[in-house]
Design a protein around this motif. Structure first.
Motif, PDB file in Angstrom:
ATOM      1  N   VAL A  90       9.096   0.284  -2.323  1.00 45.99           N
ATOM      2  CA  VAL A  90       8.527   0.757  -3.592  1.00 45.99           C
ATOM      3  C   VAL A  90       7.221   0.018  -3.846  1.00 45.99           C
ATOM      4  CG1 VAL A  90       8.878   0.968  -6.070  1.00 45.99           C
ATOM      5  CG2 VAL A  90      10.823   1.232  -4.499  1.00 45.99           C
ATOM      6  N   PRO A  91       6.070   0.711  -3.843  1.00 41.72           N
ATOM      7  CA  PRO A  91       4.777   0.041  -4.012  1.00 41.72           C
ATOM      8  C   PRO A  91       4.642  -0.637  -5.370  1.00 41.72           C
ATOM      9  CG  PRO A  91       4.474   2.241  -3.104  1.00 41.72           C
ATOM     10  CD  PRO A  91       5.907   2.150  -3.565  1.00 41.72           C
ATOM     11  N   ILE A  92       3.993  -1.789  -5.358  1.00 43.96           N
ATOM     12  CA  ILE A  92       3.654  -2.522  -6.576  1.00 43.96           C
ATOM     13  C   ILE A  92       2.157  -2.800  -6.497  1.00 43.96           C
ATOM     14  CG2 ILE A  92       4.121  -4.557  -8.007  1.00 43.96           C
ATOM     15  CD1 ILE A  92       6.762  -4.853  -6.487  1.00 43.96           C
ATOM     16  N   TYR A  93       1.355  -1.947  -7.096  1.00 53.00           N
ATOM     17  CA  TYR A  93      -0.085  -2.072  -6.972  1.00 53.00           C
ATOM     18  C   TYR A  93      -0.635  -3.076  -7.976  1.00 53.00           C
ATOM     19  CZ  TYR A  93      -0.164   1.930  -3.831  1.00 53.00           C
ATOM     20  OH  TYR A  93       0.021   2.755  -2.769  1.00 53.00           O
ATOM     21  N   ALA A 146       4.652  -4.246  -1.957  1.00 56.63           N
ATOM     22  CA  ALA A 146       5.770  -3.313  -2.099  1.00 56.63           C
ATOM     23  C   ALA A 146       7.062  -4.102  -1.976  1.00 56.63           C
ATOM     24  CB  ALA A 146       5.712  -2.208  -1.050  1.00 56.63           C
ATOM     25  N   THR A 147       8.104  -3.585  -2.586  1.00 60.78           N
ATOM     26  CA  THR A 147       9.407  -4.220  -2.476  1.00 60.78           C
ATOM     27  C   THR A 147       9.940  -4.055  -1.060  1.00 60.78           C
ATOM     28  OG1 THR A 147      10.564  -2.212  -3.156  1.00 60.78           O
ATOM     29  CG2 THR A 147       9.873  -3.736  -4.895  1.00 60.78           C
ATOM     30  N   ALA A 148      11.024  -4.755  -0.746  1.00 61.72           N
ATOM     31  CA  ALA A 148      11.596  -4.686   0.595  1.00 61.72           C
ATOM     32  C   ALA A 148      12.006  -3.267   0.964  1.00 61.72           C
ATOM     33  CB  ALA A 148      12.793  -5.631   0.696  1.00 61.72           C
ATOM     34  N   HIS A 172      11.461  -9.136   3.171  1.00 54.63           N
ATOM     35  CA  HIS A 172      11.463  -9.714   1.833  1.00 54.63           C
ATOM     36  C   HIS A 172      10.565  -8.899   0.905  1.00 54.63           C
ATOM     37  CE1 HIS A 172      11.192 -12.480  -1.459  1.00 54.63           C
ATOM     38  NE2 HIS A 172       9.914 -12.692  -1.260  1.00 54.63           N
ATOM     39  N   GLU A 173       9.394  -8.524   1.407  1.00 47.46           N
ATOM     40  CA  GLU A 173       8.462  -7.673   0.689  1.00 47.46           C
ATOM     41  C   GLU A 173       7.405  -7.214   1.679  1.00 47.46           C
ATOM     42  OE1 GLU A 173       6.237  -9.620  -2.338  1.00 47.46           O
ATOM     43  OE2 GLU A 173       5.604 -11.275  -1.065  1.00 47.46           O
ATOM     44  N   TRP A 174       6.497  -6.375   1.209  1.00 51.66           N
ATOM     45  CA  TRP A 174       5.389  -5.883   2.017  1.00 51.66           C
ATOM     46  C   TRP A 174       4.079  -6.318   1.372  1.00 51.66           C
ATOM     47  CZ3 TRP A 174       5.695  -2.587   6.411  1.00 51.66           C
ATOM     48  CH2 TRP A 174       6.992  -2.221   6.770  1.00 51.66           C
ATOM     49  N   VAL A 208       2.726   4.132 -11.477  1.00 52.99           N
ATOM     50  CA  VAL A 208       3.011   3.723 -10.094  1.00 52.99           C
ATOM     51  C   VAL A 208       4.475   3.335  -9.973  1.00 52.99           C
ATOM     52  CG1 VAL A 208       2.467   2.062  -8.288  1.00 52.99           C
ATOM     53  CG2 VAL A 208       0.648   2.961  -9.733  1.00 52.99           C
ATOM     54  N   ALA A 209       4.980   2.583 -10.959  1.00 54.43           N
ATOM     55  CA  ALA A 209       6.368   2.140 -10.927  1.00 54.43           C
ATOM     56  C   ALA A 209       7.336   3.312 -10.930  1.00 54.43           C
ATOM     57  CB  ALA A 209       6.649   1.222 -12.119  1.00 54.43           C
ATOM     58  N   ARG A 210       6.902   4.444 -11.450  1.00 50.62           N
ATOM     59  CA  ARG A 210       7.763   5.636 -11.488  1.00 50.62           C
ATOM     60  C   ARG A 210       7.591   6.515 -10.255  1.00 50.62           C
ATOM     61  NH1 ARG A 210       6.394   7.204 -17.809  1.00 50.62           N
ATOM     62  NH2 ARG A 210       7.568   5.479 -18.772  1.00 50.62           N
TER      63      ARG A 210
END
Length: 369
Positions: free
Chosen positions: A188-191, A183-185, A268-270, A206-208
């Motif tokens: 926002v998940p990035i699968y 996920a972004t800092a 920074h990110e997850w 997912v991006a939406r």
């Protein structure tokens, strides 16, 4: 006789007629000489590190002018004979194909850029970058080639170390998780592609923000609250939830993530994982006689699940860091059952239990839902 880098450049300039002021090589002005002096110092600085060397070569006669840095890099004496046409002789047997046609390409006017291993005169093996450019004469024919050889051994070994570390990380994650996610800092998940295989939902959805749509309606508010709290406080995220799988059925999963923190204390990110609920099921606590049957992978996995360092486990179990490191590397054969029992008790006091094989799960997982 071999020349230093400045002598090599001077020879090249005189042979090709290249000057800075448009006149003959012996008419260079003071400013040009000053610039050349700076170039000389730069070349010397580069070569003094012992990881770089230069060369110049006549493509017609094959006569070569190597720098002293190049001879040092190859393990040769300062007065040693050197020809680019024979450079393939230094190539490692397994990389010979990368070097055997270098001279042919140079004579044909083709620039060369290769990375391969060489065997130095002292029989040590080094990784190098070989790069060359060809200079054309007035008839547009190759007349001289110039090049550089750079020792890339340290960079190559560092890359291999990183790849090995990443491989171990991947193996650990794959042993624990159904999939890995990021996920972004700002949360926002990035699968990964595993999300589509798991849920049937495309990454563009997912991006939406549609990732919540595959969570059971009864779990969405709780999951959103837990994720929002984690992002706001930069605290670890852990939640049990039901996901709608690609086959149309809901199943229980455990999702967790940790923030990757920059030096300034900001995320920074997850990085997160999703584990199938069956992998968290408690299959019964072991008996006292079974306690010593704890594998190195289970210990490493348990530390990862609780986000413990070696120091954390040492403080809670009473076992030294060096002993824990040895146990994680060698297993129960390297230590007394009492030490492994102490490590196991520390984990179980914090909600973990261990099953057959390399299984690690949370005790009473259903009560955490």
């Amino acid at each position: 006789m071999n020349a230093n880098p400045f002598e090599m450049l001077s020879q090249f300039a005189s042979e090709t007629g290249i000057t800075r002021d448009g006149g003959q090589p012996d008419n260079w002005n003071t400013a040009t000489l000053a610039r050349d002096a700076v170039v000389t110092h730069y070349l010397k600085l580069a070569e003094d590190r012992g990881t770089m060397g230069f060369w110049s070569c006549d493509t017609v006669t094959g006569a070569c002018c190597p720098s002293s840095g190049l001879l040092r890099l190859l393990g040769l004496e300062p007065t040693a004979h050197f020809r680019i046409a024979e450079f393939g002789d230094f190539a490692h047997p397994e990389d010979r194909s990368q070097a055997e046609n270098i001279w042919l390409m140079i004579r044909s006017g083709i620039p060369v850029e290769r990375r391969f291993r060489i065997v130095r005169a002292d029989r040590t093996v080094r990784w190098i970058d070989f790069r060359s450019e060809v200079v054309l004469d007035d008839n547009q024919q190759p007349s001289r080639a110039v090049g550089i050889v750079i020792d890339m051994t340290a960079q190559h070994e560092s890359r291999e170390t990183i790849e090995d570390t990443l491989g171990r990380y991947r193996a650990l994650v794959n042993s624990l998780a159904t999939m890995e996610w990021r996920a972004t800092a700002d949360g926002v998940p990035i699968y990964s592609q595993g999300w589509t295989a798991l849920t049937g939902q495309l990454e563009i959805h997912v991006a939406r923000g549609a990732w919540m749509d595959v969570i059971h309606p009864e779990d969405r508010e709780r999951v959103a609250a837990a994720w929002g709290q984690a992002v706001r406080t930069l605290s670890p995220y852990m939640v049990n939830l039901r996901l709608l799988r690609a086959n149309g059925d809901y199943e229980w999963f455990h999702s967790r993530a940790v923030p990757i923190i920059k030096k300034g204390g900001r995320s920074h990110e997850w990085l997160g994982i999703i584990m199938l609920h069956d992998d968290l099921t408690n299959h019964g606590l072991p008996t006292q006689n079974d306690w010593h049957d704890l594998t190195p992978m289970q210990i490493r996995a348990a530390r990862a699940m609780l986000q413990w360092t070696l120091g954390d486990l040492s403080a809670l179990s009473g076992i030294s860091v060096s002993s824990i490191r040895r146990i994680e590397a060698e297993g129960e054969r390297s230590t007394r059952p009492a030490s492994i029992n102490a490590i196991r008790k520390a984990f179980e006091d914090h909600g973990l239990s261990f099953g057959d094989g390399n299984r690690v799960c949370f005790q009473n997982a259903d009560s955490r839902i």
